[in-house]
Write an enzyme that holds these catalytic residues in place. Structure first.
Site, PDB file in Angstrom:
ATOM      1  N   VAL A  67       0.805  -1.053   0.158  1.00  8.34           N
ATOM      2  CA  VAL A  67       0.023  -0.019   0.140  1.00  8.34           C
ATOM      3  C   VAL A  67       0.823   1.267  -0.093  1.00  8.34           C
ATOM      4  CG1 VAL A  67      -0.099   0.243   2.659  1.00  8.34           C
ATOM      5  CG2 VAL A  67      -2.352   0.791   1.018  1.00  8.34           C
ATOM      6  N   TYR A  68       2.070   1.149   0.184  1.00  8.02           N
ATOM      7  CA  TYR A  68       3.027   2.395   0.125  1.00  8.02           C
ATOM      8  C   TYR A  68       3.137   2.897  -1.216  1.00  8.02           C
ATOM      9  CZ  TYR A  68       4.524   1.035   5.045  1.00  8.02           C
ATOM     10  OH  TYR A  68       4.796   0.793   6.357  1.00  8.02           O
ATOM     11  N   SER A  69       2.323   4.046  -1.352  1.00  5.18           N
ATOM     12  CA  SER A  69       2.652   4.716  -2.744  1.00  5.18           C
ATOM     13  C   SER A  69       2.081   3.846  -3.819  1.00  5.18           C
ATOM     14  CB  SER A  69       3.987   5.308  -2.914  1.00  5.18           C
ATOM     15  OG  SER A  69       4.096   6.034  -2.089  1.00  5.18           O
ATOM     16  N   ALA A  70       1.241   2.951  -3.629  1.00  4.64           N
ATOM     17  CA  ALA A  70       0.503   1.924  -4.479  1.00  4.64           C
ATOM     18  C   ALA A  70       1.263   0.879  -5.272  1.00  4.64           C
ATOM     19  CB  ALA A  70      -0.296   2.904  -5.751  1.00  4.64           C
ATOM     20  N   GLY A  71       2.369   0.414  -4.337  1.00  2.00           N
ATOM     21  CA  GLY A  71       3.221  -0.488  -4.790  1.00  2.00           C
ATOM     22  C   GLY A  71       4.762   0.221  -5.185  1.00  2.00           C
TER      23      GLY A  71
END
Length: 344
Positions: A61-65
């Site tokens: 989930v960190y910056s959408a991958g």
């Protein structure tokens, strides 16, 4: 760098690990943390490995991958020299299969993480949150399959309540599934709720703590003090709403003591706050982050020395808060305390 076993497992991890939340940062939260590209990320990984920090933590989930992708590029060619920890379960999209820890979601999320990281195995896969809509037996049997396939080495949890973690551990014991060996938790001088239930549970069940946000969401950097406005450059302007709540007056009291100990030791406020955590029971590793090499080297200075017993006692006292029910009788009343002696 010292190393500790991660909970009751045989996996040895450095007492400081690196959080890659700034890698590829985008969006209102992660963009405010930083936007480290692959070239700078590789330099930060170099500094970590030189200091003995070989555990790198990220999440899908960190910056959408993007964090996983940048971390994968930064460790390319030296996979065997590092440990990778990543997390999944939080929403990655709006579809019904884009969140949670169902069998379909976990298998797909693991495959996606492996692809982004550019590796064929994950050293530690953690559930980023408890999925109450999926039976724990389904979650654990899926993790069992991922471990058996060699795609995952160890499993852990993050941000679980005590009953959620204990229910999962009991089910794993009952069915012979892999047990969670790590619990990634918020814990700091300004937030000691971990101690009420999760710390005793971890000590009893052999679950090691991986500490996130050891500087209380940027509040224990030494830049925030009583009677002074929030620095213009502070990321708290954009991110305070996403982080753990902190009582300002309590925070200022803690910073006052940190300042005094900094003067006594010649160490910085962040170094002292991190070092205090390393003395706490069940803590296997404290996750530090950094936007640049200078900040990283300063945080690495939290190890290689120790606070005195008197200094620890002063930090314990100023950061102490009254435990909520049902925990406070065990701290206040002799009869209760005798049944449950403090963890040391």
């Amino acid at each position: 760098m010292d190393y500790r076993n991660l909970g009751a497992s045989g996996l040895r991890v450095p007492i400081l690990s690196f959080g890659a939340g700034t890698f590829g940062g985008s969006g209102p939260l992660f963009g405010a943390w930083g936007n480290t590209d692959a070239e700078e990320a590789r330099r930060l990984v170099d500094i970590c490995l030189e200091a003995g920090v070989n555990l790198f933590d990220t999440a899908d989930v960190y910056s959408a991958g993007a964090s996983e992708e940048v971390l994968g590029q930064a460790i390319r060619g030296r996979r065997d020299a590092v440990l990778i920890s990543t997390k999944t379960a939080l929403p990655m999209g709006e579809g019904p299969q884009d969140w949670g820890a169902s069998r379909a979601r976990l298998i797909r999320a693991t495959e996606d993480a492996l692809r982004r990281l550019g590796t064929d195995y994950i050293d530690l896969l953690q559930l980023h949150a408890f999925d109450a809509s999926t039976p724990v037996e389904e979650v654990l049997s899926t993790l069992d399959g991922l471990v058996a396939s060699g795609k995952v080495r160890y499993v852990g949890a993050s941000n679980f309540a005590g009953w959620e973690l204990m229910k999962s551990l009991a089910a794993a014991e009952r069915h012979g599934y892999p047990r969670y060996v790590a619990h990634q938790v918020y814990y700091s001088l300004a937030g000691r709720d971990y101690e009420w239930e999760l710390m005793p549970l971890g000590a009893d069940q052999g679950v090691g703590a991986l500490v996130w946000s050891p500087l209380a969401w940027g509040r224990l950097t030494g830049k925030i003090r009583r009677g002074q406005p929030l620095p213009a450059a502070s990321r708290l302007h954009e991110t305070a709403q996403y982080g753990p709540p902190v009582d300002d007056e309590k925070l200022f009291d803690i910073v006052d003591v940190l300042d005094a100990i900094a003067a006594e030791t010649g160490r910085t406020v962040p170094q002292i706050a991190i070092n205090w955590l390393l003395s706490r029971p069940t803590v296997s590793s404290v996750i530090i982050g950094a936007r640049n090499g200078q900040q990283l080297r300063q945080n690495l200075g939290a190890v290689g020395w120790s606070l005195s017993k008197a200094q620890i006692e002063r930090l314990d006292a100023v950061s102490a808060v009254t435990a909520p029910y049902p925990y406070f009788p065990y701290r206040r009343q002799e009869g209760f305390a005798r049944l449950n002696p403090p963890i040391v």
